[in-house]
Design a protein around this motif. Structure first.
Motif, PDB file in Angstrom:
ATOM      1  N   LEU A  51     -29.917   3.174 -24.436  1.00  0.00           N
ATOM      2  CA  LEU A  51     -30.717   2.568 -23.373  1.00  0.00           C
ATOM      3  C   LEU A  51     -31.102   1.172 -23.843  1.00  0.00           C
ATOM      4  CD1 LEU A  51     -32.455   2.715 -20.717  1.00  0.00           C
ATOM      5  CD2 LEU A  51     -34.326   3.483 -22.201  1.00  0.00           C
ATOM      6  N   VAL A  52     -30.829   0.144 -23.045  1.00  0.00           N
ATOM      7  CA  VAL A  52     -31.109  -1.237 -23.447  1.00  0.00           C
ATOM      8  C   VAL A  52     -32.015  -1.907 -22.420  1.00  0.00           C
ATOM      9  CG1 VAL A  52     -28.945  -1.491 -24.714  1.00  0.00           C
ATOM     10  CG2 VAL A  52     -29.055  -2.164 -22.306  1.00  0.00           C
ATOM     11  N   LYS A  53     -32.789  -2.842 -22.925  1.00  0.00           N
ATOM     12  CA  LYS A  53     -33.581  -3.742 -22.090  1.00  0.00           C
ATOM     13  C   LYS A  53     -32.947  -5.120 -22.207  1.00  0.00           C
ATOM     14  CE  LYS A  53     -38.250  -5.720 -21.848  1.00  0.00           C
ATOM     15  NZ  LYS A  53     -39.586  -5.753 -22.527  1.00  0.00           N
ATOM     16  N   ALA A  54     -32.575  -5.719 -21.055  1.00  0.00           N
ATOM     17  CA  ALA A  54     -31.741  -6.921 -21.137  1.00  0.00           C
ATOM     18  C   ALA A  54     -32.070  -7.905 -20.024  1.00  0.00           C
ATOM     19  CB  ALA A  54     -30.261  -6.534 -21.056  1.00  0.00           C
ATOM     20  N   ARG A  55     -31.606  -9.148 -20.248  1.00  0.00           N
ATOM     21  CA  ARG A  55     -31.668 -10.204 -19.236  1.00  0.00           C
ATOM     22  C   ARG A  55     -30.242 -10.545 -18.817  1.00  0.00           C
ATOM     23  NH1 ARG A  55     -32.525 -14.689 -20.950  1.00  0.00           N
ATOM     24  NH2 ARG A  55     -32.668 -14.359 -23.200  1.00  0.00           N
ATOM     25  N   LEU A  56     -30.030 -10.673 -17.531  1.00  0.00           N
ATOM     26  CA  LEU A  56     -28.720 -11.023 -17.008  1.00  0.00           C
ATOM     27  C   LEU A  56     -28.488 -12.516 -17.214  1.00  0.00           C
ATOM     28  CD1 LEU A  56     -26.555  -9.303 -15.681  1.00  0.00           C
ATOM     29  CD2 LEU A  56     -27.398 -10.049 -13.464  1.00  0.00           C
ATOM     30  N   SER A  57     -27.297 -12.897 -17.700  1.00  0.00           N
ATOM     31  CA  SER A  57     -27.019 -14.308 -17.960  1.00  0.00           C
ATOM     32  C   SER A  57     -25.528 -14.570 -17.802  1.00  0.00           C
ATOM     33  CB  SER A  57     -27.502 -14.689 -19.374  1.00  0.00           C
ATOM     34  OG  SER A  57     -27.334 -16.074 -19.594  1.00  0.00           O
ATOM     35  N   LEU A  58     -25.137 -15.807 -18.167  1.00  0.00           N
ATOM     36  CA  LEU A  58     -23.727 -16.204 -18.068  1.00  0.00           C
ATOM     37  C   LEU A  58     -23.417 -17.105 -19.247  1.00  0.00           C
ATOM     38  CD1 LEU A  58     -21.446 -16.644 -15.344  1.00  0.00           C
ATOM     39  CD2 LEU A  58     -21.901 -18.873 -16.311  1.00  0.00           C
ATOM     40  N   TYR A  59     -22.313 -16.813 -19.955  1.00  0.00           N
ATOM     41  CA  TYR A  59     -21.884 -17.653 -21.065  1.00  0.00           C
ATOM     42  C   TYR A  59     -21.068 -18.811 -20.495  1.00  0.00           C
ATOM     43  CZ  TYR A  59     -19.909 -19.003 -25.573  1.00  0.00           C
ATOM     44  OH  TYR A  59     -19.545 -19.706 -26.689  1.00  0.00           O
ATOM     45  N   GLU A  60     -21.707 -19.988 -20.431  1.00  0.00           N
ATOM     46  CA  GLU A  60     -21.139 -21.110 -19.677  1.00  0.00           C
ATOM     47  C   GLU A  60     -19.762 -21.579 -20.162  1.00  0.00           C
ATOM     48  OE1 GLU A  60     -23.837 -24.322 -18.896  1.00  0.00           O
ATOM     49  OE2 GLU A  60     -25.579 -22.989 -18.942  1.00  0.00           O
TER      50      GLU A  60
END
Length: 449
Positions: free
Chosen positions: A87-96
């Protein structure tokens, strides 16, 4: 023929570069989605020398790339391996640079413990927001409790640890045990019932609520909301003593005091016999010091009263006046001696002054001063004459420089009207006026025509 339409200014402003597009998408993902929790299986796990972790989370139908930086992965309590369910707690992002959509992991736990931890964090935030953990709500523990209440399992090791410590430290301290379940689905409700029963009976000064160590699931009954709210509502101060020192439960945050272990809770609420003996000795010492202080004050008061009485006695006044008389006689004698010495000194000085002011010496000094003053007067007169002559020469030279006669010598003349007013323009005269022209050797009178 093929026509090319010009691109408008508005259209140009909507044309993205790839870098700008990836940056905009990353900001949208991070700002709009925020924090997410998800469960998945670890795969493609990689831990390079930088200390960061890179892996994928997948289920039966999809997967997503993830990055967990070393500042966060240091808090992970297990070693991740491919195939682990987490189970993870995460932030959605994008590797530019590559345009890869990814998750930035902030925390990771095994799936079972992770779900419990998530529930723990959510309840903790909820109760903290309501103010149940506020320090000003904590009730102080009484210094000398008359009876201790224990809420735990009657067969658990925690009860025997608490009883052993209390028996060793203070055998005379009464104890009431409120037995309850401390593990299982019904344990939370049973613990809340025991706390309520102890409050309704109101026979104890302090309650110890706890149990021995165990897994997160074993201790979970102390993370239930009903237990937390019952502890917060208790009128009797509660010491939370759940598990080992590293174990933390919601009950610890709500309780008035948290003890790291059940034995530490017993140490906290009791006072050993040696402490009581020391307290008695200290009180005896304080009492003796207070009596000595009171006795000293009374003696001082008596001395002051005796002294005041003696000062009012006629003998004291006579002695005081006699002493004053002796002092005045001594001062008079000293004053007469001092006056005689002063007169002798003055007489000696008068004799010296008379000798100094003898007529012969006065004449000699006067003649000497007269001779000196005469010489100085002659020198001063001569110097004054020289200074005046020099200044006169300077003034004469300056006067000659600005004299009208000097101007007339150079061929110029001065014309005045009959009243002696110098004429500077022709408008100052009219026909028939008489004017006077002054030259170096005389004057010429003329009539204006």
């Amino acid at each position: 023929m093929r026509l090319t339409m010009p691109i408008s200014t508005n259209a140009n402003s909507n044309i993205f570069t790839v870098s700008r597009l990836n940056a905009e998408v990353r900001m949208l993902l991070e700002n709009e989605m925020g924090i997410v929790w998800l469960v998945g299986e670890l795969s493609n796990f990689s831990a390079p020398v930088s200390g960061h972790w890179y892996f994928s989370l997948k289920d039966a139908r999809a997967q997503v790339k993830c990055a967990m930086f070393k500042g966060n992965n240091r808090r992970v309590s297990f070693k991740p391996m491919n195939g682990n369910q987490v189970l993870v707690k995460a932030r959605l992002s994008l590797y530019e640079p590559r345009g890869d959509y990814q998750l930035i992991i902030e925390s990771m736990q095994p799936e079972g413990d992770g779900r419990l931890q998530q529930m723990f964090d959510e309840l903790k935030m909820k109760l903290a927001g309501e103010g149940l953990f506020a320090q000003h709500l904590k009730k102080p523990l009484p210094e000398n409790p008359k009876r201790i209440g224990i809420i735990t399992s009657k067969t658990g090791a925690a009860l025997y640890d608490i009883l052993d410590v209390l028996k060793r430290r203070d055998p005379s301290l009464p104890i009431v045990v409120y037995p309850t379940m401390v593990q299982g689905e019904e344990a939370a409700f049973k613990i809340a019932q025991a706390i309520g029963r102890a409050n309704s009976r109101n026979e104890c000064d302090i309650l110890i609520v706890g149990r021995g160590g165990g897994s997160l699931e074993d201790l979970w009954c102390f993370n239930h909301e009903i237990v937390a709210r019952t502890i917060a509502a208790s009128q009797i101060p509660i010491v939370s003593a759940v598990g080992h020192e590293i174990d933390v439960t919601i009950a610890d945050f709500v309780a008035d005091v948290r003890a790291p272990t059940p034995s530490a809770a017993a140490e906290l609420v009791s006072r050993d016999n040696s402490h009581k003996a020391q307290t008695i000795i200290a009180k005896q010492r304080d009492l003796l010091n207070a009596w000595r202080h009171y006795n000293h004050q009374q003696k001082n008061t008596l001395n002051r009263l005796q002294f005041a009485l003696e000062k009012q006695h006629p003998r004291y006044q006579l002695n005081k006046q006699s002493q004053r008389l002796d002092e005045l006689q001594a001062r008079l004698s000293r004053s007469i001696s001092s006056k005689l010495q002063l007169l002798q000194v003055q007489l000696h000085r008068s004799q010296q002054s008379l000798s100094f002011h003898s007529p012969n010496k006065t004449i000699e000094r006067s003649q000497y001063r007269l001779s000196n003053n005469k010489a100085r007067l002659i020198q001063a007169i001569q110097q004054t004459l020289r200074d005046h002559r020099y200044k006169l020469a300077l003034q004469a030279e300056k006067l000659d420089t600005v004299s009208p006669l000097s101007t007339l010598k150079r061929g110029y003349s001065i014309t005045c009207d009959q009243q002696g007013k110098v004429l500077t323009t022709s408008n100052q005269v009219k026909t028939g006026d008489t004017i006077v022209t002054r030259l170096i050797d005389g004057e010429i009178k003329s009539t204006v025509v």
